[in-house]
Structures are given as C-alpha cells and as structure tokens.
Scaffold this motif. Structure first.
Motif, short mmCIF file in Angstrom:
data_model
loop_
_atom_site.label_atom_id
_atom_site.label_comp_id
_atom_site.label_asym_id
_atom_site.label_seq_id
_atom_site.Cartn_x
_atom_site.Cartn_y
_atom_site.Cartn_z
N THR A 49 3.50 42.69 -41.82
CA THR A 49 2.53 41.89 -42.56
C THR A 49 3.06 41.56 -43.95
O THR A 49 3.64 42.42 -44.62
N VAL A 50 2.83 40.32 -44.37
CA VAL A 50 3.30 39.89 -45.69
C VAL A 50 2.18 40.08 -46.72
O VAL A 50 1.06 39.60 -46.52
N GLY A 51 2.49 40.79 -47.79
CA GLY A 51 1.53 40.92 -48.89
C GLY A 51 1.81 39.85 -49.94
O GLY A 51 2.90 39.29 -49.98
N TYR A 52 0.82 39.55 -50.74
CA TYR A 52 1.03 38.53 -51.78
C TYR A 52 0.48 38.99 -53.11
O TYR A 52 -0.39 39.86 -53.19
N THR A 53 1.02 38.42 -54.17
CA THR A 53 0.66 38.83 -55.53
C THR A 53 0.44 37.59 -56.39
O THR A 53 1.22 36.64 -56.34
N ASP A 54 -0.63 37.63 -57.20
CA ASP A 54 -0.89 36.54 -58.15
C ASP A 54 0.00 36.72 -59.38
O ASP A 54 0.14 37.84 -59.88
N ILE B 27 -10.21 35.26 -48.20
CA ILE B 27 -9.24 34.75 -49.19
C ILE B 27 -9.95 33.97 -50.29
O ILE B 27 -9.70 34.15 -51.48
N GLN B 30 -12.30 36.37 -52.42
CA GLN B 30 -11.51 37.30 -53.23
C GLN B 30 -10.80 36.60 -54.38
O GLN B 30 -10.58 37.20 -55.45
N GLU B 35 -10.31 38.56 -60.69
CA GLU B 35 -9.21 39.51 -60.87
C GLU B 35 -7.96 39.02 -60.16
O GLU B 35 -8.05 38.28 -59.18
N LYS B 36 -6.84 39.48 -60.69
CA LYS B 36 -5.59 39.15 -60.00
C LYS B 36 -5.51 39.97 -58.71
O LYS B 36 -5.92 41.13 -58.69
N VAL B 37 -4.99 39.35 -57.69
CA VAL B 37 -4.91 40.02 -56.39
C VAL B 37 -3.46 40.41 -56.13
O VAL B 37 -2.54 39.67 -56.45
N SER B 38 -3.27 41.58 -55.59
CA SER B 38 -1.94 41.97 -55.13
C SER B 38 -2.09 42.83 -53.89
O SER B 38 -2.73 43.87 -53.92
N THR B 39 -1.56 42.35 -52.80
CA THR B 39 -1.62 43.13 -51.57
C THR B 39 -0.21 43.51 -51.15
O THR B 39 0.74 42.80 -51.47
N GLN B 40 -0.09 44.61 -50.49
CA GLN B 40 1.23 45.14 -50.14
C GLN B 40 1.70 44.66 -48.76
O GLN B 40 0.89 44.46 -47.85
N CYS B 41 3.00 44.50 -48.66
CA CYS B 41 3.58 44.18 -47.36
C CYS B 41 3.53 45.45 -46.50
O CYS B 41 3.63 46.56 -47.00
N ALA B 54 -1.45 40.03 -45.30
CA ALA B 54 -2.23 41.18 -45.77
C ALA B 54 -3.45 40.72 -46.57
O ALA B 54 -3.40 40.58 -47.79
N VAL B 55 -4.53 40.45 -45.85
CA VAL B 55 -5.79 40.07 -46.50
C VAL B 55 -6.79 41.20 -46.24
O VAL B 55 -7.28 41.32 -45.12
N PRO B 56 -7.08 42.00 -47.26
CA PRO B 56 -8.05 43.08 -47.02
C PRO B 56 -9.44 42.51 -46.78
O PRO B 56 -9.78 41.44 -47.28
N VAL B 130 -4.18 30.54 -49.63
CA VAL B 130 -3.97 31.47 -50.74
C VAL B 130 -3.39 30.72 -51.94
O VAL B 130 -3.86 30.87 -53.07
#
Lengths: 219, 390
Positions: A49-54, B27, B30, B35-41, B54-56, B130
């Motif tokens: 799964t690919v995560g993303y960051t603002d 998406i 959120q 807030e800034k979003v950061s999700t992990q691979c 990775a969309v919680p 996104v």
C-alpha cells in the motif's frame, strides 16, 4: 516507440524553484508509484500500500502531495537542488529545464548493456525573475501557486487518460519496469536530467532514436 | 460488453465501485479537517487498504456514507463541503460527485483482465483525488479554520449535484473517469470562486441603518444639472447632508448664502466643463440656459454704467456649444465667429463722448441760452421762407 512528452513553462523567483519542481515531480511520481510487489509463488504476487504525505511550500501558496518515502524524496530533492543551484548560479542565464523521464529496459542481449526506452517525459522549463519589493514577492507567491495548481490539475487529467503503461512484468522482469531500490514504494523506472540556458530536446529520446536508426541500418 | 459480464464480475465491479465511493468520501473529508495528512506505506495490504492506497477510515465518515446510501449503492453521490461562521452564516464551497454514464456501445479496450485494470485505474483515480483536494480554494480555507472564526462541514447525499448553492462563476474540474463494463464512472468537482458571504443569505438583521434621504435623487448633481432651468438653485440646495449628520446644522446660516444666482450656479455645476478665466472675468461655460444672457447683461449694466458699447465685450456670457457628436473644429469655428463679431471695433466718436460727470451742465445751459437769439433767427428765417405763411 514515441515517448509521451509534457512540457511546462514557468517563470518565478530563484528561491521558489526547488518547491515548484518538487510539487510537479512528486505529483507525477505519486501517480506513477505502486506499492511494493511481493511474489508468493511464480505468477502470483501481492501489492503493498502506498502512503501519502501533505507538503506545505514555504515560498509558494501551495500544498502538494507526495509518496511517504524518505528515500524517494531524497533522490528527488538531490537532483532538483543540483538543478536549482546551477540555474541560480552566476554563470547561468536564469533559464534552464529539468526533466523527469520514465523508461523501461529492454532485456539485455549477450554482452550488451540493457537498453532504456523512455515512455513518458515530463519537462519543466524555467525562467528566473528578480523581484525587489515584498509586495511583488507576495503577488508572485500567489501567482506561482495558481500556476502550479493548474499544472497539478493537468497532471491528474493526463494520468486518468489511461494511455500506455508498461505491462505488469513477471518476477524475473520486474526490474526492467520498476525501480525496486526503495523499501516503501515501487515507482516505475525513472531518471532525471537537467540543463541550463536554452531549450534542448530530451537527450535520452534523441539517443534512443539514433540507436534505433543504427540498428535498423545494421539489419 | 454489458451482457457478457458474468455475475461474478458484476458483483466484483459493484464492490469496487462501492469502495471507490467510500474511499473517495474519506479522502475528501479528511482533506478538509484542517490538518496535514500523512499516511504510511505498508508492505502488506490489509483488509481495509483498498486500491493499494493508504486511506484510513474515519468511523464518522464511514457511518455518514453508509447512511447516505441506506444500505444500497446508488449513483450519483455527492459530498458537499461548506463553511459555517460563528455568526451562523453558511456558504457552500464545493461539491464533489461520483456519477456513472451508462454505456451504449462496445468498449474499445475490453480485455480478459478487465477487473484488475478497473481496480488499478480506480487506484489512480483516488490518487488524483488526493492531489486535487489539496489545490482547490476550500483546502486553504480549511487549513485556516478555527472554532472562533469558522468551521468546515460536509454533507453527503445521493442525488444530482446541487450546484446552485455555489454562487456565480462556478468552476468545474473533472478529476477523472474510468471505463467499466457497465458504463463510464466519473469523479468530478464543482467549486465556488466568489468567496463573499452576501447579507441576503443571512437570517440575522445586521443591516446598516441609513438615512432614507441620503441618496435623494433631487439633490444629486446629475439631477440639478438637468433640471436647472425650472429650478431656482441656491447654494444651500446643492449641499449634501452626511448620512449621520445632525439635520439642524445642515441649514446654512443666511449670511453665508451667496445671493447671486449666477455664482451659486457655478458652484452647483462642478461637473460641467471647467470655467475659463479671461481678463479676470469669469466666462461661464453654461450651455442651454438662455436666461443667462439676460442676467449677465443686466448685471453688467449696473456695474459698468459708463462705456456701454465696450462693456458687451467683457460681460456678455460666452456661449460654448458642446454639441455631443460634433468635431472640435466645428465648435471652434463657431466661437471664432462669435469672437470676431464681438470684437468689432467701436466707433471712435463714441469713445470720445465725455460722461455726464465730466460735462459742465451749467456752462452748457449758459451757452445754449446765449445762443437763443441765433436759434430764434433760424426759426424766423424758416418761417419767412415758407410760402404758406404769407
């Protein structure tokens, strides 16, 4: 095969260059990166799964999204800052271009190096301007933000056209299509190159054409 | 083709579409939380990680989405983002919508691996979503929201998008579309570009109290210009009273009123072409008012009783006809003609006539009296010469 080519022309202040280029290239790479492939048995694999960051820009009114991958970010940043330093350096004319090129490798034949065939090239042509007042900088900050917004919208449009993408490979051919050197993401094979002052055609595309012609003649 | 779609594929496609909508809602919402979003691979995809992205899942959003669908997926579905101020004002900022255009003709790239292709393309579409959610005007607003100023809210509904809430100048963005065996799935956005909250939209009475006669058209310079013939304008009439000024003080003290109508008119007509000063005399540039000529003459007679012929040169009101579509040349011709006519030299004889004050009347009378005999003689001679008299 002809590579798809997209060119953006932008004018901005020197200090905005790094962020502007990063916002475009990261948006492209976010779309062109998949989760890591894990092969369970021959012909069967699972995709991570690919995560993303603002990312908020300091010198542009813009927030963009990139893959959550420090290593990928470092790779991109290193190339961009090399370009930015050269562009903003004293010997430069304040004009230059940087390209992000996706390619696939042709299986290497006996003794020969594998050949790289580009299939998509994103080029940013930049021209630097000097601003004297804070008011001008504020206007430029917003203006460049708006311009990049348009570019990001355009990138998403291109990504959803579903043009050619290299076929999903077998495990043995994975490295001919994807860059497997990153731990968290798996982007399509890419490289970046830049030049200062005066536009030039994508060297990689040019050399590929030369090679193609040479091969055709040899046959 | 649609009729070739197996039940299994159809089921799968519906499932993909459902999760596409669910993840899209996550998406969008959120991205507007401020807030800034950061999700992990993740190397291994788990059950809720759809489309390799990775969309919680936020449980609130998930519940709202389920509520909107009411158990069954139906399109089009909309996510409306709106701004609510602490004063209770509301403004709809954007409307994201997922719809499907039914397909009537055969898809070009129908392949055996249709489902994996659709699945991958849905992943790309969500990545685009996104990216796009971060660049619309509502994103910047959402990052600045606070409980003391405004908050961003969302609403989901299953219906055609209600775009009339977005004001004038709505912008449309097509995030992307996917060809599926049952039709083209589209994800689009319409957003507001004019960010002012209009007072008419508010339910509260916060209008400014205005004096009802502040914008009285009778007092406007435009009105006085067109009605000056029938109105006797004085300086006090042309003075505008401020919106919150005390009306008692608005009356001008009598000694301040200039009695001369001519000058007050010049005051009131600031909008007319500037007056030309010639030889320290104000040459009014009034146009259609015929009475000006007469007034000007009568005034000048009183002031300069001596040389009547010369006085016309200075006191006659210069009439400059500003005809709307005439060339400048024609206008100057007329004034040149007028100047020429006006500047005709007066006879020298009249120049040398002494004034009454300068003449010695007593002496004149004496002279006339002494000459009486001469006059009588003339009369006698005339009478004697007449034949009828004999």
């Amino acid at each position: 095969m002809n590579a798809r080519s997209q060119t953006f022309e932008l004018t901005m202040e020197g200090r905005q260059v790094d962020e502007a280029v990063a916002s475009i290239f990261h948006t492209v790479l976010f779309h062109r990166s998949l989760g890591k492939f894990f092969y369970t048995a021959e012909g069967s694999y699972s995709v991570g799964t690919v995560g993303y960051t603002d990312v908020d820009c300091d010198f542009i009114d813009l927030t963009y999204v990139c893959c959550t991958s420090n290593l990928l970010d470092q790779t991109i940043k290193k190339e961009i800052s090399g370009f930015s330093e050269m562009l903003r350096g004293n010997e430069g004319t304040g004009m230059g271009q940087i390209s992000l090129e996706f390619f696939q490798k042709k299986p290497s034949r006996w003794l020969f190096q594998p050949e790289c065939i580009p299939w998509e090239v994103w080029t940013i042509r930049l021209e630097l301007i000097t601003l004297n007042t804070e008011d001008e900088r504020q206007v430029c900050r917003e203006k460049v933000g708006e311009l990049l917004t348009d570019k990001i919208l355009y990138i998403t449009e291109v990504m959803n056209r579903h043009d050619y993408l290299p076929k999903m490979p077998n495990q043995s051919e994975l490295e001919l299509i994807f860059d497997t050197s990153y731990q968290d993401v798996q982007p399509y094979l890419f490289k970046m190159h830049y030049s200062i002052s005066g536009p030039s055609t994508g060297t990689s595309v040019g050399s590929t054409m030369k090679k193609l012609i040479r091969e055709t003649l040899a046959l | 083709m649609a009729n070739k779609l197996s039940n299994q594929d159809r089921k799968e496609l519906d499932k993909f579409t459902k999760f596409l909508v669910f993840k899209a809602a996550q998406i969008i919402v959120q991205s507007r939380l401020g807030e800034k979003v950061s999700t992990q691979c993740k190397p291994q995809t788990t059950g809720t990680d759809w489309f390799n992205l990775a969309v919680p899942d936020l449980s609130d959003v998930l519940d709202e989405t389920k509520k909107a669908f009411n158990g069954e997926l139906s399109l089009p579905v909309c996510v409306e983002i709106s701004l609510h101020t602490v004063d209770g004002d509301k403004m709809v900022l954007e409307c994201w919508y997922v719809g499907i255009i039914p397909r009537f003709f055969q898809q070009r790239d129908s392949s055996i691996r249709i489902m994996p292709t659709v699945y991958n393309r849905m992943g790309i579409l969500l990545k685009s979503l996104v990216s796009v959610t971060r660049v619309t005007p509502a994103y910047k607003l959402s990052r600045r929201q606070g409980s003391d100023s405004y908050v961003i809210c969302y609403r989901m509904y299953v219906d055609e998008p209600q775009l009339h809430n977005l004001g004038d100048g709505v912008k449309h963005v097509r995030v992307g579309q996917i060809c599926t065996p049952i039709g083209t799935l589209q994800l689009s956005l319409a957003y507001r570009t004019k960010m002012t909250i209009s007072p008419t939209q508010t339910g509260r009475d916060n209008t400014i109290i205005l004096k009802s006669d502040h914008f009285n058209t009778n007092l406007s310079p435009r009105h006085t210009r067109y009605n000056k013939i029938e109105e006797n304008i004085s300086l006090s009439d042309t003075m505008k009273i401020g919106a919150f000024a005390d009306t008692k003080k608005s009356m001008v003290e009598p000694e301040l009123i200039i009695p001369n109508i001519q000058f007050s008119k010049l005051f009131s007509e600031k909008l007319s072409p500037p007056s030309v000063v010639v030889e320290n005399e104000v040459k009014s540039t009034l146009k259609e008012d015929a009475s000006d000529h007469q007034n000007g003459n009568s005034q000048s007679d009183k002031r300069t009783p001596t040389i009547t012929m010369m006085s016309t040169n200075d006191d006659f009101i210069m009439v400059e006809l500003k005809t709307p579509f005439a060339s400048v040349n024609a206008n100057s011709e007329l004034s040149m003609f007028y100047q020429e006519w006006q500047a005709a030299p007066p006879l020298k004889t009249f120049n040398e006539v002494p004034t009454l004050a300068e003449q010695d009347l007593a002496k004149q009378l004496e002279t006339f009296e002494s000459d009486m005999q001469t006059y009588d003689d003339v009369l006698k001679s005339l009478c004697s010469q007449s034949p009828n008299n004999n």
